[in-house]
Design a protein around this motif. Structure first.
Motif, PDB file in Angstrom:
ATOM      1  N   SER A 147       0.861  -1.310  -0.072  1.00 32.03           N
ATOM      2  CA  SER A 147       0.162   0.094   0.006  1.00 32.03           C
ATOM      3  C   SER A 147       0.798   1.202   0.135  1.00 32.03           C
ATOM      4  O   SER A 147       2.041   1.168   0.388  1.00 32.03           O
ATOM      5  CB  SER A 147      -0.970  -0.056   1.299  1.00 32.03           C
ATOM      6  OG  SER A 147      -0.147   0.164   2.333  1.00 32.03           O
ATOM      7  N   ILE A 148       0.285   2.196  -0.501  1.00 30.26           N
ATOM      8  CA  ILE A 148       1.065   3.698  -0.319  1.00 30.26           C
ATOM      9  C   ILE A 148       1.177   4.063   1.148  1.00 30.26           C
ATOM     10  O   ILE A 148       2.286   4.670   1.263  1.00 30.26           O
ATOM     11  CB  ILE A 148       0.315   4.718  -1.174  1.00 30.26           C
ATOM     12  CG1 ILE A 148       0.336   4.603  -2.653  1.00 30.26           C
ATOM     13  CG2 ILE A 148       0.674   6.161  -0.877  1.00 30.26           C
ATOM     14  CD1 ILE A 148       1.415   4.557  -3.460  1.00 30.26           C
ATOM     15  N   GLU A 149       0.358   3.933   1.762  1.00 30.57           N
ATOM     16  CA  GLU A 149       0.653   4.142   3.281  1.00 30.57           C
ATOM     17  C   GLU A 149       1.888   3.328   4.015  1.00 30.57           C
ATOM     18  O   GLU A 149       2.881   4.126   4.553  1.00 30.57           O
ATOM     19  CB  GLU A 149      -0.672   3.927   4.153  1.00 30.57           C
ATOM     20  CG  GLU A 149      -1.649   4.925   3.966  1.00 30.57           C
ATOM     21  CD  GLU A 149      -2.408   4.313   2.647  1.00 30.57           C
ATOM     22  OE1 GLU A 149      -2.142   3.578   2.091  1.00 30.57           O
ATOM     23  OE2 GLU A 149      -3.293   5.329   2.187  1.00 30.57           O
ATOM     24  N   GLU A 150       2.038   2.227   3.543  1.00 30.44           N
ATOM     25  CA  GLU A 150       3.078   1.499   3.892  1.00 30.44           C
ATOM     26  C   GLU A 150       4.308   1.929   3.316  1.00 30.44           C
ATOM     27  O   GLU A 150       5.583   1.947   3.884  1.00 30.44           O
ATOM     28  CB  GLU A 150       3.216  -0.092   3.486  1.00 30.44           C
ATOM     29  CG  GLU A 150       4.324  -1.006   4.070  1.00 30.44           C
ATOM     30  CD  GLU A 150       4.012  -2.439   3.790  1.00 30.44           C
ATOM     31  OE1 GLU A 150       4.739  -3.251   3.854  1.00 30.44           O
ATOM     32  OE2 GLU A 150       2.959  -2.657   3.009  1.00 30.44           O
ATOM     33  N   LEU A 151       4.393   2.217   1.816  1.00 29.82           N
ATOM     34  CA  LEU A 151       5.432   3.127   1.368  1.00 29.82           C
ATOM     35  C   LEU A 151       6.070   4.101   1.973  1.00 29.82           C
ATOM     36  O   LEU A 151       7.485   4.370   2.071  1.00 29.82           O
ATOM     37  CB  LEU A 151       5.217   3.252   0.072  1.00 29.82           C
ATOM     38  CG  LEU A 151       6.210   4.090  -1.067  1.00 29.82           C
ATOM     39  CD1 LEU A 151       7.590   2.968  -1.102  1.00 29.82           C
ATOM     40  CD2 LEU A 151       5.595   4.334  -2.330  1.00 29.82           C
ATOM     41  N   THR A 152       5.014   5.044   2.286  1.00 26.18           N
ATOM     42  CA  THR A 152       5.456   6.530   2.878  1.00 26.18           C
ATOM     43  C   THR A 152       5.634   6.438   4.494  1.00 26.18           C
ATOM     44  O   THR A 152       5.531   7.695   4.938  1.00 26.18           O
ATOM     45  CB  THR A 152       4.647   7.326   2.058  1.00 26.18           C
ATOM     46  OG1 THR A 152       3.132   7.194   2.520  1.00 26.18           O
ATOM     47  CG2 THR A 152       4.685   7.539   0.611  1.00 26.18           C
ATOM     48  N   ASN A 153       5.160   5.476   4.951  1.00 28.16           N
ATOM     49  CA  ASN A 153       4.977   5.606   6.419  1.00 28.16           C
ATOM     50  C   ASN A 153       6.391   5.837   7.313  1.00 28.16           C
ATOM     51  O   ASN A 153       6.285   6.644   8.120  1.00 28.16           O
ATOM     52  CB  ASN A 153       4.473   4.244   7.152  1.00 28.16           C
ATOM     53  CG  ASN A 153       4.069   4.179   8.395  1.00 28.16           C
ATOM     54  OD1 ASN A 153       3.646   5.258   9.098  1.00 28.16           O
ATOM     55  ND2 ASN A 153       4.406   3.053   9.277  1.00 28.16           N
ATOM     56  N   THR A 154       7.313   5.233   6.982  1.00 36.47           N
ATOM     57  CA  THR A 154       8.579   5.610   7.511  1.00 36.47           C
ATOM     58  C   THR A 154       9.721   5.523   6.585  1.00 36.47           C
ATOM     59  O   THR A 154       9.680   5.288   5.456  1.00 36.47           O
ATOM     60  CB  THR A 154       8.878   4.535   8.629  1.00 36.47           C
ATOM     61  OG1 THR A 154       9.191   3.291   7.611  1.00 36.47           O
ATOM     62  CG2 THR A 154       7.990   4.145   9.774  1.00 36.47           C
ATOM     63  N   PRO A 155      10.929   6.424   6.731  1.00 34.47           N
ATOM     64  CA  PRO A 155      11.999   6.479   6.081  1.00 34.47           C
ATOM     65  C   PRO A 155      12.733   5.339   5.558  1.00 34.47           C
ATOM     66  O   PRO A 155      13.275   4.896   4.583  1.00 34.47           O
ATOM     67  CB  PRO A 155      12.969   7.311   6.649  1.00 34.47           C
ATOM     68  CG  PRO A 155      12.207   8.177   7.663  1.00 34.47           C
ATOM     69  CD  PRO A 155      11.144   7.226   7.972  1.00 34.47           C
ATOM     70  N   GLN A 156      12.595   4.310   6.621  1.00 32.97           N
ATOM     71  CA  GLN A 156      13.193   2.961   6.285  1.00 32.97           C
ATOM     72  C   GLN A 156      12.321   2.369   5.270  1.00 32.97           C
ATOM     73  O   GLN A 156      12.900   1.744   4.359  1.00 32.97           O
ATOM     74  CB  GLN A 156      13.001   2.058   7.419  1.00 32.97           C
ATOM     75  CG  GLN A 156      13.999   2.401   8.593  1.00 32.97           C
ATOM     76  CD  GLN A 156      13.521   3.464   9.730  1.00 32.97           C
ATOM     77  OE1 GLN A 156      12.477   4.122   9.451  1.00 32.97           O
ATOM     78  NE2 GLN A 156      13.920   3.612  10.672  1.00 32.97           N
ATOM     79  N   ASN A 157      11.137   2.416   5.110  1.00 28.35           N
ATOM     80  CA  ASN A 157      10.372   1.732   4.139  1.00 28.35           C
ATOM     81  C   ASN A 157      10.694   2.383   2.991  1.00 28.35           C
ATOM     82  O   ASN A 157      10.682   1.873   1.668  1.00 28.35           O
ATOM     83  CB  ASN A 157       8.822   1.787   4.257  1.00 28.35           C
ATOM     84  CG  ASN A 157       8.386   0.800   5.471  1.00 28.35           C
ATOM     85  OD1 ASN A 157       9.252  -0.132   5.713  1.00 28.35           O
ATOM     86  ND2 ASN A 157       7.280   0.821   6.023  1.00 28.35           N
ATOM     87  N   ALA A 158      10.657   3.802   2.868  1.00 28.02           N
ATOM     88  CA  ALA A 158      10.850   4.745   1.766  1.00 28.02           C
ATOM     89  C   ALA A 158      12.163   4.204   1.095  1.00 28.02           C
ATOM     90  O   ALA A 158      12.355   4.134  -0.124  1.00 28.02           O
ATOM     91  CB  ALA A 158      10.865   6.083   2.082  1.00 28.02           C
ATOM     92  N   LEU A 159      13.038   4.129   1.742  1.00 31.96           N
ATOM     93  CA  LEU A 159      14.439   3.810   1.281  1.00 31.96           C
ATOM     94  C   LEU A 159      14.517   2.268   0.759  1.00 31.96           C
ATOM     95  O   LEU A 159      15.186   1.931  -0.291  1.00 31.96           O
ATOM     96  CB  LEU A 159      15.642   3.890   2.430  1.00 31.96           C
ATOM     97  CG  LEU A 159      16.025   5.266   2.681  1.00 31.96           C
ATOM     98  CD1 LEU A 159      16.679   5.481   3.859  1.00 31.96           C
ATOM     99  CD2 LEU A 159      16.629   5.921   1.349  1.00 31.96           C
ATOM    100  N   LYS A 160      13.737   1.512   1.436  1.00 30.20           N
ATOM    101  CA  LYS A 160      13.638  -0.003   1.046  1.00 30.20           C
ATOM    102  C   LYS A 160      13.277  -0.231  -0.346  1.00 30.20           C
ATOM    103  O   LYS A 160      13.535  -0.938  -1.108  1.00 30.20           O
ATOM    104  CB  LYS A 160      12.887  -0.707   2.077  1.00 30.20           C
ATOM    105  CG  LYS A 160      12.664  -2.154   1.825  1.00 30.20           C
ATOM    106  CD  LYS A 160      12.182  -2.827   2.709  1.00 30.20           C
ATOM    107  CE  LYS A 160      11.861  -4.440   2.486  1.00 30.20           C
ATOM    108  NZ  LYS A 160      10.794  -5.356   3.590  1.00 30.20           N
TER     109      LYS A 160
END
Length: 656
Positions: A147-160
């Protein structure tokens, strides 16, 4: 007369340098600066509205030219094709409240729908309908979707799940390699063209950890913090100016009211006039200072974005991400440094006063007092962040043959680095200048009307060449791999050394044979002399000039005096460097920390000095015999040297 304070509304979270608010879909230009999608769209429209041309734009922060992709037909399609900075999107305060992102598949058809899912394999945001199609296609049904929320929830996910870094010159290719000869990250197309003759091109995936150990992200972060602090102080003083203007205008108004009781009708007329004049001055100065604050805050936001992104990547990113983000942020330091020195190095302290004319006759004429604005300019130097270790030669990056077509053996008296990793070289024996590519191959040449001595970049794509035998300075435009003359100015005296102040003025040096003196002076780009200084009691020809980054210090290297002189812009001598182990002073250059490199032609060495003249290092390894011209490449952190007469080679030394 309360005034709005744009600084008070600034958030610690990254913000768009255009609107100064939190990012809404941060789109990234090739220069790595990010802006809201709508802000960037409006900016492109404003720049192209009059000429109806969207072939290229300049970055609002660093003025880097960004060219339009070939498949772009409108402003909307241009902005939609720019990559989204997922890291900034994830740490933006707005993204946590409303993580809105368009469906990229629909957007390519000029249909605007909000994305709800993200394909980790395709690196693409999708709406509900596109997700269903994606999951049922044979080629993509096995792809992992979040989900987009999971993608943008934390910097860790964004970098991953961040998209790969794309090549700025080949938009469809990702960066996968690193050329240690040029200190540049590149794609497979670059490897096959620009770097095919380089002997050290590394696979980033395999070598990122090793390369990262040579970098110093803490130094870059501290430098960015120093820039932010400097701009904060600048805006604080400007806010103080605004408040002072408001308070002092109130004082002036009170004085006027007191005078009114004594001067009756005459003062009635004067009061109306002085209030009009005072308000015009006050509003004009206040608007100017607020505009300065807005520009200052815009640059501060860009710096904060760079620092925040680097800190996040440093803590949570992969080695490749750390290395690439660290490298691109490092390249932005020069732009920030130059803009701060040019726009925010000085600030005016403004006061508003009422000066009363003592002559009674002026009362009869209706002239009682004059409203004046006093502006006292003062230096506002930025505190620099020093690296924990000094520069020292790391290795010889290469020795490159320069094959010219001239009949006489060349005498390369000077050279200078240009944008796009090109080099300009001047040949005093053949009265020529050459444009070299990143592999130091001649791609263009131009025959000069006299014997050249020094060359410097002037403004953008223009360079200047001193012609001391003609008492002239030649201006050349370097564009599209060609060289063409633009104008020529005459100098009062022979001009050998040359340096550019950055404000349309040129510092020159040479001999004044009529007075048997060595001189240096400042002239305009029209040849008008604004200052003149003498520094030696004999008229020696062969001098070279350099300025520090803030253009406040003048360094002159002169063979005949066997010395390096340092002056401030007012002509005061700060120090003279004349060591026994440096003979035959020739070329001079400065690095990004204002360390000075001066060539000893007869002693076969280069001395590295601090800005105040202290010896940091004596370089002997990797130098040509009888070194002469020297320049510093800020992009690759390398020294480029030629040797004295009859040699067609450029020696490149990589610095640590």
């Amino acid at each position: 007369m309360a005034t709005s304070d744009p600084i008070a509304s600034a958030d610690e979270n990254p913000g768009c340098p255009i609107c100064l608010g939190p990012f809404h879909i941060p789109r990234q230009l090739t220069c790595m600066h990010c802006f809201c999608e709508n802000c960037l769209k409006s900016y492109i429209k404003s720049k192209t509205a009059k000429v109806n041309d969207i072939d290229k734009i300049e970055c609002p922060v660093c003025q880097t030219v960004v060219r339009r992709p070939h498949r772009v037909t409108s402003v909307e399609s241009w902005t939609s094709l720019l990559p989204i900075n997922t890291v900034l999107l994830s740490i933006s305060s707005e993204s946590k409240v409303n993580a809105i992102r368009p469906c990229e598949a629909c957007q390519s058809r000029n249909v605007m729908k909000s994305a709800e899912s993200y394909c980790v394999v395709c690196k693409e945001a999708m709406c509900v309908e596109c997700k269903v199609v994606h999951q049922h296609l044979k080629a993509t049904k096995a792809h992992s979707i979040i989900s987009i929320e999971e993608l943008t929830n934390t910097p860790q996910n964004a970098l991953k799940y961040a998209t790969a870094f794309s090549c700025p010159d080949h938009e469809d290719e990702n960066i996968k390699f690193y050329c240690t000869n040029h200190n540049l990250a590149c794609c497979v197309v670059c490897c096959g063209t620009r770097h095919r003759n380089c002997d050290s091109v590394l696979d980033l995936k395999a070598e990122a950890s090793t390369l990262l150990k040579k970098e110093d992200p803490e130094f870059i972060i501290e430098s960015l913090k120093a820039f932010e602090n400097h701009l904060n102080k600048f805006t604080e003083i400007n806010n103080e100016n605004i408040n002072n203007l408001e308070c002092q205008m109130n004082v002036v108004t009170a004085m006027i009211q007191d005078l009114r009781k004594k001067l009756n009708d005459v003062l009635d007329k004067f009061e109306r006039k002085i209030k009009i004049d005072g308000n015009l001055i006050y509003k004009g100065d206040m608007i100017q200072k607020q505009e300065q604050n807005h520009a200052c805050l815009s640059l501060m936001n860009a710096i904060r974005n760079s620092r925040t992104e680097l800190e996040v990547v440093k803590q949570n990113g992969t080695d490749i991400q750390k290395f690439l983000v660290n490298g691109k942020t490092k390249s932005q330091l020069r732009s920030y440094n130059e803009q701060i020195h040019e726009k925010f190095e000085k600030i005016d302290k403004i006061t508003l006063q009422l000066e009363i004319d003592p002559l009674l006759q002026s009362v009869m004429e209706g002239k009682i007092a004059t409203l004046v604005t006093k502006s006292e300019s003062q230096d506002f130097p930025m505190t620099s962040v020093k690296k924990p270790t000094k520069y020292c030669p790391l290795e010889v990056a290469g020795v490159f043959q320069v094959q010219s077509q001239d009949e006489k053996n060349p005498d390369y008296t000077d050279l200078v680095c240009l944008p796009e990793d090109q080099v300009m070289l001047i040949d005093a024996r053949n009265n020529s200048c050459y444009l070299l590519d990143s592999l130091y191959r001649i791609i263009s040449s131009y025959s000069l009307p006299g014997k050249p001595w020094s060359i410097r970049t002037f403004d953008g794509q223009e360079v200047v060449v001193s012609l001391p035998d003609k008492n002239q300075i030649q201006f050349l435009l370097v564009k599209d791999n060609t060289i063409r003359p633009t104008r020529m100015i005459k100098t009062i005296l022979p001009c050998f050394g040359i340096a550019i102040t950055g404000k349309g003025c040129i510092v020159v040096s040479g001999p004044n044979t009529a007075r048997s003196k060595c001189y240096w002076s400042v002239i305009t780009d029209r040849g008008e002399e604004t200052s003149y200084h003498e520094y030696w009691d004999k008229a020696w020809n062969d001098s070279f000039l350099a300025l520090n980054a803030s253009k406040t210090r003048v360094y002159i290297s002169t063979w005949g005096t066997n010395s390096l002189f340092c002056f401030d812009r007012a002509g005061k001598r700060l120090f003279v460097y004349s060591p026994d182990n440096l003979k035959g002073f020739r070329g001079i250059t400065l690095d990004m920390d204002d360390n000075v490199y001066v060539v000893g032609c007869n002693s076969n060495n280069v001395h590295q000095l601090s800005p105040d003249g202290a010896v940091l290092k004596i370089i002997t390894d990797g130098l040509p015999q009888y070194p002469a011209a020297i320049t510093y490449n800020r992009i690759t952190n390398q020294l480029l040297l030629t040797n004295f007469s009859r040699n067609e080679k450029i020696h490149v030394i990589k610095l640590d």
